[in-house]
Design a protein around this motif. Sequence first.
Motif, mmCIF file in Angstrom:
data_model
loop_
_atom_site.group_PDB
_atom_site.id
_atom_site.type_symbol
_atom_site.label_atom_id
_atom_site.label_comp_id
_atom_site.label_asym_id
_atom_site.label_seq_id
_atom_site.Cartn_x
_atom_site.Cartn_y
_atom_site.Cartn_z
ATOM 1 N N THR A 196 0.862 -1.178 0.000
ATOM 2 C CA THR A 196 0.000 0.000 0.000
ATOM 3 C C THR A 196 0.900 1.230 0.000
ATOM 4 N N PRO A 197 0.629 2.221 -0.865
ATOM 5 C CA PRO A 197 1.576 3.333 -1.015
ATOM 6 C C PRO A 197 2.037 3.990 0.279
ATOM 7 N N TYR A 198 1.143 4.153 1.266
ATOM 8 C CA TYR A 198 1.585 4.860 2.470
ATOM 9 C C TYR A 198 2.548 4.019 3.319
ATOM 10 N N ARG A 199 2.692 2.726 2.974
ATOM 11 C CA ARG A 199 3.671 1.890 3.681
ATOM 12 C C ARG A 199 4.881 1.562 2.806
ATOM 13 N N ASN A 200 4.984 2.186 1.654
ATOM 14 C CA ASN A 200 6.094 1.895 0.744
ATOM 15 C C ASN A 200 7.452 2.174 1.370
ATOM 16 N N GLN A 201 7.564 3.292 2.090
ATOM 17 C CA GLN A 201 8.857 3.658 2.661
ATOM 18 C C GLN A 201 9.325 2.631 3.685
ATOM 19 N N ALA A 202 8.411 2.125 4.493
ATOM 20 C CA ALA A 202 8.778 1.117 5.488
ATOM 21 C C ALA A 202 9.267 -0.160 4.803
ATOM 22 N N LEU A 203 8.589 -0.573 3.728
ATOM 23 C CA LEU A 203 9.032 -1.764 2.997
ATOM 24 C C LEU A 203 10.371 -1.509 2.332
ATOM 25 N N TRP A 204 10.540 -0.339 1.750
ATOM 26 C CA TRP A 204 11.799 0.011 1.083
ATOM 27 C C TRP A 204 12.966 -0.068 2.057
ATOM 28 N N GLN A 205 12.795 0.498 3.237
ATOM 29 C CA GLN A 205 13.859 0.460 4.239
ATOM 30 C C GLN A 205 14.145 -0.977 4.683
ATOM 31 N N ALA A 206 13.087 -1.782 4.781
ATOM 32 C CA ALA A 206 13.281 -3.178 5.184
ATOM 33 C C ALA A 206 14.038 -3.960 4.108
ATOM 34 N N LEU A 207 13.709 -3.733 2.845
ATOM 35 C CA LEU A 207 14.423 -4.406 1.757
ATOM 36 C C LEU A 207 15.899 -4.027 1.772
ATOM 37 N N LEU A 208 16.187 -2.742 1.923
ATOM 38 C CA LEU A 208 17.579 -2.297 1.949
ATOM 39 C C LEU A 208 18.308 -2.798 3.192
ATOM 40 N N GLY A 209 17.571 -2.979 4.270
ATOM 41 C CA GLY A 209 18.202 -3.393 5.514
ATOM 42 C C GLY A 209 18.449 -4.885 5.617
ATOM 43 N N HIS A 210 17.662 -5.697 4.904
ATOM 44 C CA HIS A 210 17.737 -7.147 5.117
ATOM 45 C C HIS A 210 18.201 -7.935 3.896
ATOM 46 N N LEU A 211 18.200 -7.334 2.715
ATOM 47 C CA LEU A 211 18.746 -8.030 1.551
ATOM 48 C C LEU A 211 20.262 -7.959 1.567
ATOM 49 N N GLN A 212 20.914 -8.936 0.958
ATOM 50 C CA GLN A 212 22.369 -8.944 0.883
ATOM 51 C C GLN A 212 22.859 -7.864 -0.088
ATOM 52 N N ALA A 213 24.088 -7.436 0.140
ATOM 53 C CA ALA A 213 24.628 -6.300 -0.616
ATOM 54 C C ALA A 213 24.666 -6.537 -2.115
ATOM 55 N N ASN A 214 24.897 -7.778 -2.536
ATOM 56 C CA ASN A 214 25.037 -8.060 -3.965
ATOM 57 C C ASN A 214 23.721 -8.403 -4.663
ATOM 58 N N THR A 215 22.654 -8.490 -3.904
ATOM 59 C CA THR A 215 21.353 -8.766 -4.515
ATOM 60 C C THR A 215 20.912 -7.559 -5.337
ATOM 61 N N ARG A 216 20.340 -7.826 -6.503
ATOM 62 C CA ARG A 216 19.850 -6.733 -7.351
ATOM 63 C C ARG A 216 18.415 -6.413 -6.965
ATOM 64 N N LEU A 217 18.138 -5.123 -6.801
ATOM 65 C CA LEU A 217 16.833 -4.653 -6.360
ATOM 66 C C LEU A 217 16.338 -3.592 -7.337
ATOM 67 N N CYS A 218 15.130 -3.788 -7.850
ATOM 68 C CA CYS A 218 14.544 -2.844 -8.796
ATOM 69 C C CYS A 218 13.316 -2.185 -8.171
ATOM 70 N N ARG A 219 13.183 -0.893 -8.434
ATOM 71 C CA ARG A 219 12.046 -0.112 -7.940
ATOM 72 C C ARG A 219 11.380 0.564 -9.129
ATOM 73 N N SER A 220 10.089 0.274 -9.356
ATOM 74 C CA SER A 220 9.366 0.812 -10.507
ATOM 75 C C SER A 220 8.130 1.558 -10.038
ATOM 76 N N GLU A 244 13.788 8.587 -0.911
ATOM 77 C CA GLU A 244 12.615 8.407 -0.065
ATOM 78 C C GLU A 244 11.380 8.336 -0.943
ATOM 79 N N LEU A 245 10.477 7.434 -0.609
ATOM 80 C CA LEU A 245 9.261 7.245 -1.380
ATOM 81 C C LEU A 245 8.122 8.052 -0.773
ATOM 82 N N ASP A 246 7.265 8.603 -1.632
ATOM 83 C CA ASP A 246 6.115 9.335 -1.104
ATOM 84 C C ASP A 246 5.021 8.350 -0.685
ATOM 85 N N LYS A 247 3.955 8.883 -0.126
ATOM 86 C CA LYS A 247 2.905 8.041 0.436
ATOM 87 C C LYS A 247 1.724 7.849 -0.515
ATOM 88 N N HIS A 248 1.893 8.243 -1.760
ATOM 89 C CA HIS A 248 0.763 8.233 -2.679
ATOM 90 C C HIS A 248 0.991 7.411 -3.945
#
Length: 257
Positions: A196-220, A244-248
Amino acid sequence: MPTSTQALGRLYLVPAPLDFMCETQVPLTQVMPLHTLQIASELSHWVCENAKSTRALLKRIDAVCPLKTPLQSQHLVELPRLVHKKGDHAAGVDTSGLLANALAGHDMGLVSEAGMPAVADPGSSLVRAAHDAGVEVIPLVGPSSLLLALSASGLNGQQFAFVGYLPQDASERAQRIQALEKQALKTGETQICIETPYRNQALWQALLGHLQANTRLCRSSNLSLPEMQNVSKRVADWRKAPGELDKHTPVVFAFGP
C-alpha cells in the motif's frame, strides 16, 4: 440458468490504465489498444472493484469509442467486500451469483481500478466461477504493472514469482524478505512484491536493511506515465543513496541475483 438452446454470454477481462488516483492521466489510446476500447464500449454489464472508478473509466472510453449503452444505463456490480478484505479464495467467497447476466446470454466485463483484473487485484474467483459455469473467459490486451516492472528490471524474466504483500510486523517482514532472497539466490527466481503506497517507505527500508549487498533490487513507479521510473541496482549501491518514497505513488519492487 439458460435453456439448452440459449447461448451463454462471455466474460471479458478488461484492463484499466495505471493512472488511477494519479495527478496525471494519459490518453487511453497510448496505453490500451483500440480493439480493447471497442470491446469495452460494447459492454453494458460489469463486475468491478469499485463502481465509481469504473464509471470514470467508461466515461474516458466513451470519449474514444462511444458507448453502445449510455453511461447512466450501464449495469455495474461490485465484487463482495469479503474479496477485498480476505482475498478471492478465502473461505466463504462465492461470486458465482455475479454471473447471472452471462448465464442469461449477456456479455460481461470484469474490471479493476488499475491494470489487469484478477492479477494483483480482485476478480480471480469470478474468473474461476465463469470457467466452472461454462462461460468463455476472454482476456483483453492492456497494461499490467507487474509485467512492465519485471521487463524493465533486468532480473530473470524466465522464472519469477509475485508474492504480493509482505507482513507488516517488522520482524515477520524481515524473515519473509530473507526467505524470499534465499529462494531467489538458490533458483534464480525473481521475487516481486507490492505494498500500500503509504507503507512503501517502510518496505523500502526493510528491503535495503535485510537483503544482501550483492542482490539486485529494482524499484518501478508511475508505470506508463510521463513520470515513470525504473531503477535497478545492487543493494550496496542503493544504500549509498536510497532516496525516499512518497505516500501516494504505487511502487512495484523486484529483487533477485
